[in-house]
Scaffold this active site. Sequence first.
Site, PDB file in Angstrom:
ATOM      1  N   SER A  99      -7.477 -13.296  38.382  1.00 44.64           N
ATOM      2  CA  SER A  99      -6.642 -13.033  39.560  1.00 44.64           C
ATOM      3  C   SER A  99      -6.448 -14.357  40.285  1.00 44.64           C
ATOM      4  O   SER A  99      -7.230 -15.292  40.085  1.00 44.64           O
ATOM      5  CB  SER A  99      -7.384 -12.049  40.479  1.00 44.64           C
ATOM      6  OG  SER A  99      -6.808 -12.015  41.768  1.00 44.64           O
TER       7      SER A  99
ATOM      8  N   TYR B  57     -15.107  -9.444  44.983  1.00 47.92           N
ATOM      9  CA  TYR B  57     -14.013  -9.549  43.990  1.00 47.92           C
ATOM     10  C   TYR B  57     -13.739 -11.019  43.665  1.00 47.92           C
ATOM     11  O   TYR B  57     -13.625 -11.400  42.493  1.00 47.92           O
ATOM     12  CB  TYR B  57     -12.769  -8.862  44.565  1.00 47.92           C
ATOM     13  CG  TYR B  57     -11.601  -8.787  43.605  1.00 47.92           C
ATOM     14  CD1 TYR B  57     -11.632  -7.939  42.503  1.00 47.92           C
ATOM     15  CD2 TYR B  57     -10.450  -9.548  43.823  1.00 47.92           C
ATOM     16  CE1 TYR B  57     -10.543  -7.853  41.628  1.00 47.92           C
ATOM     17  CE2 TYR B  57      -9.366  -9.460  42.960  1.00 47.92           C
ATOM     18  CZ  TYR B  57      -9.420  -8.612  41.865  1.00 47.92           C
ATOM     19  OH  TYR B  57      -8.349  -8.543  41.003  1.00 47.92           O
TER      20      TYR B  57
HETATM   21  P1  NAP Z   1      -5.778  -0.269  37.222  1.00 48.25           P
HETATM   22  O1  NAP Z   1      -4.645   0.489  36.669  1.00 48.25           O
HETATM   23  O2  NAP Z   1      -6.608   0.339  38.301  1.00 48.25           O
HETATM   24  O3  NAP Z   1      -6.694  -0.749  36.023  1.00 48.25           O
HETATM   25  C1  NAP Z   1      -8.073  -0.905  36.073  1.00 48.25           C
HETATM   26  C2  NAP Z   1      -8.600  -0.374  34.761  1.00 48.25           C
HETATM   27  O4  NAP Z   1      -9.979  -0.745  34.630  1.00 48.25           O
HETATM   28  C3  NAP Z   1      -8.524   1.148  34.667  1.00 48.25           C
HETATM   29  O5  NAP Z   1      -7.895   1.505  33.462  1.00 48.25           O
HETATM   30  C4  NAP Z   1      -9.980   1.585  34.686  1.00 48.25           C
HETATM   31  O6  NAP Z   1     -10.168   2.725  33.868  1.00 48.25           O
HETATM   32  C5  NAP Z   1     -10.665   0.358  34.100  1.00 48.25           C
HETATM   33  N1  NAP Z   1     -12.073   0.260  34.490  1.00 48.25           N
HETATM   34  C6  NAP Z   1     -12.570   0.144  35.744  1.00 48.25           C
HETATM   35  N2  NAP Z   1     -13.904   0.095  35.697  1.00 48.25           N
HETATM   36  C7  NAP Z   1     -14.254   0.183  34.389  1.00 48.25           C
HETATM   37  C8  NAP Z   1     -15.489   0.207  33.707  1.00 48.25           C
HETATM   38  N3  NAP Z   1     -16.670   0.122  34.362  1.00 48.25           N
HETATM   39  N4  NAP Z   1     -15.483   0.284  32.354  1.00 48.25           N
HETATM   40  C9  NAP Z   1     -14.305   0.372  31.681  1.00 48.25           C
HETATM   41  N5  NAP Z   1     -13.113   0.362  32.270  1.00 48.25           N
HETATM   42  C10 NAP Z   1     -13.084   0.270  33.620  1.00 48.25           C
HETATM   43  O7  NAP Z   1      -5.227  -1.640  37.840  1.00 48.25           O
HETATM   44  P2  NAP Z   1      -4.592  -2.957  37.187  1.00 48.25           P
HETATM   45  O8  NAP Z   1      -3.842  -3.594  38.287  1.00 48.25           O
HETATM   46  O9  NAP Z   1      -3.930  -2.656  35.918  1.00 48.25           O
HETATM   47  O10 NAP Z   1      -5.910  -3.857  36.963  1.00 48.25           O
HETATM   48  C11 NAP Z   1      -6.251  -4.439  35.749  1.00 48.25           C
HETATM   49  C12 NAP Z   1      -6.935  -5.779  36.004  1.00 48.25           C
HETATM   50  O11 NAP Z   1      -6.009  -6.651  36.664  1.00 48.25           O
HETATM   51  C13 NAP Z   1      -8.175  -5.728  36.893  1.00 48.25           C
HETATM   52  O12 NAP Z   1      -9.195  -6.522  36.334  1.00 48.25           O
HETATM   53  C14 NAP Z   1      -7.696  -6.347  38.201  1.00 48.25           C
HETATM   54  O13 NAP Z   1      -8.742  -6.996  38.910  1.00 48.25           O
HETATM   55  C15 NAP Z   1      -6.672  -7.328  37.680  1.00 48.25           C
HETATM   56  N6  NAP Z   1      -5.693  -7.741  38.678  1.00 48.25           N
HETATM   57  C16 NAP Z   1      -4.908  -6.795  39.283  1.00 48.25           C
HETATM   58  C17 NAP Z   1      -4.016  -7.207  40.252  1.00 48.25           C
HETATM   59  C18 NAP Z   1      -3.149  -6.221  40.991  1.00 48.25           C
HETATM   60  O14 NAP Z   1      -2.625  -6.569  42.069  1.00 48.25           O
HETATM   61  N7  NAP Z   1      -2.940  -5.022  40.475  1.00 48.25           N
HETATM   62  C19 NAP Z   1      -3.908  -8.564  40.601  1.00 48.25           C
HETATM   63  C20 NAP Z   1      -4.710  -9.490  39.937  1.00 48.25           C
HETATM   64  C21 NAP Z   1      -5.604  -9.066  38.990  1.00 48.25           C
HETATM   65  P3  NAP Z   1     -11.295   3.842  34.210  1.00 48.25           P
HETATM   66  O15 NAP Z   1     -11.146   4.159  35.664  1.00 48.25           O
HETATM   67  O16 NAP Z   1     -10.980   4.950  33.268  1.00 48.25           O
HETATM   68  O17 NAP Z   1     -12.614   3.196  33.897  1.00 48.25           O
END
Ligand code: NAP
Length: 249
Positions: A134, A147
């Site tokens: 991120s 985070y």
């Molecule tokens: P998201 O749809 O909430 O994705 C998060 C995913 O992580 C979910 O599929 C969740 O599935 C999985 N997860 C969470 N805890 C877990 C665990 N203990 N074991 C296995 N899976 C787990 O949101 P996203 O935006 O696509 O996020 C994906 C990544 O991008 C994250 O690492 C986030 O920090 C990063 N990111 C996001 C943003 C943003 O603004 N959206 C910006 C920068 C970086 P389950 O709940 O089924 O476990």
Amino acid sequence: MTHHAFITGGGTGIGLATARLLAATGAKLTLVGRNGARVQEAAKEFENAQGIACDVADEASVTNAFAKARERFGPVDILINNAGITPSAPLHNMELALWNEVLAINLTGAFLCSRAALADMYAGKWGRIVNVASVAGLKGGPYISAYCASKHGMIGMTRALAHEAAKRGVTVNAICPGYVDTEIITRAAETISSKTKLNEDEARAMLHAGNPQGRFITADEVASAIAWLCTDGAAATNGAAIPMSGGEI
Ligand code: NAP
């Protein structure tokens, strides 16, 4: 060569968008998340994919998921460490349990999955690890110290492992998006709206105000960069932490 990609958090958001692009290249997919039903449902979209319930913070769960992944599709040669959670709290009253949970999922989870995948990659002399970090891995921000620490740690691990793997055909890189329009943003806007006078539209506008392009990044844009890092043509890019923030950083 047909690749086998293991995508954590592969049932939603950035993980699912990445699954779609890698599937289009012919890769077999193992999608993991804690919600087994959701990753199994997501996997139905693809010809060669499976969904496996896995908590990346749990060593035994990761070991079990990699065993099942290999049993169905053979060695894993692409790993997308995308699973993550984004709770926020001011550091002065942050519970230790919250701090530990964020570090366990966002950072230790990427370590456990990388360790599990490397044997296959080293044996095959080809591998790609892409860590979804991120902009919070490159700079600070209020109320997200856990985070930020987890994503800074992920970038540090990326840079160190890139050196270890460099002569084995394996690259290790990090993508550093600004705010991406996924469920994480929906939840963040709801939280902001419940704690301030802003409605959810105003909260969303506040979140992307830091992006000079004045918008959210899309999951497809992040997936596109991830998919490129998984190509042969990206072999010279190793140990990078690539910002995707419209110029914010
Ligand atoms: P998201 O749809 O909430 O994705 C998060 C995913 O992580 C979910 O599929 C969740 O599935 C999985 N997860 C969470 N805890 C877990 C665990 N203990 N074991 C296995 N899976 C787990 O949101 P996203 O935006 O696509 O996020 C994906 C990544 O991008 C994250 O690492 C986030 O920090 C990063 N990111 C996001 C943003 C943003 O603004 N959206 C910006 C920068 C970086 P389950 O709940 O089924 O476990």
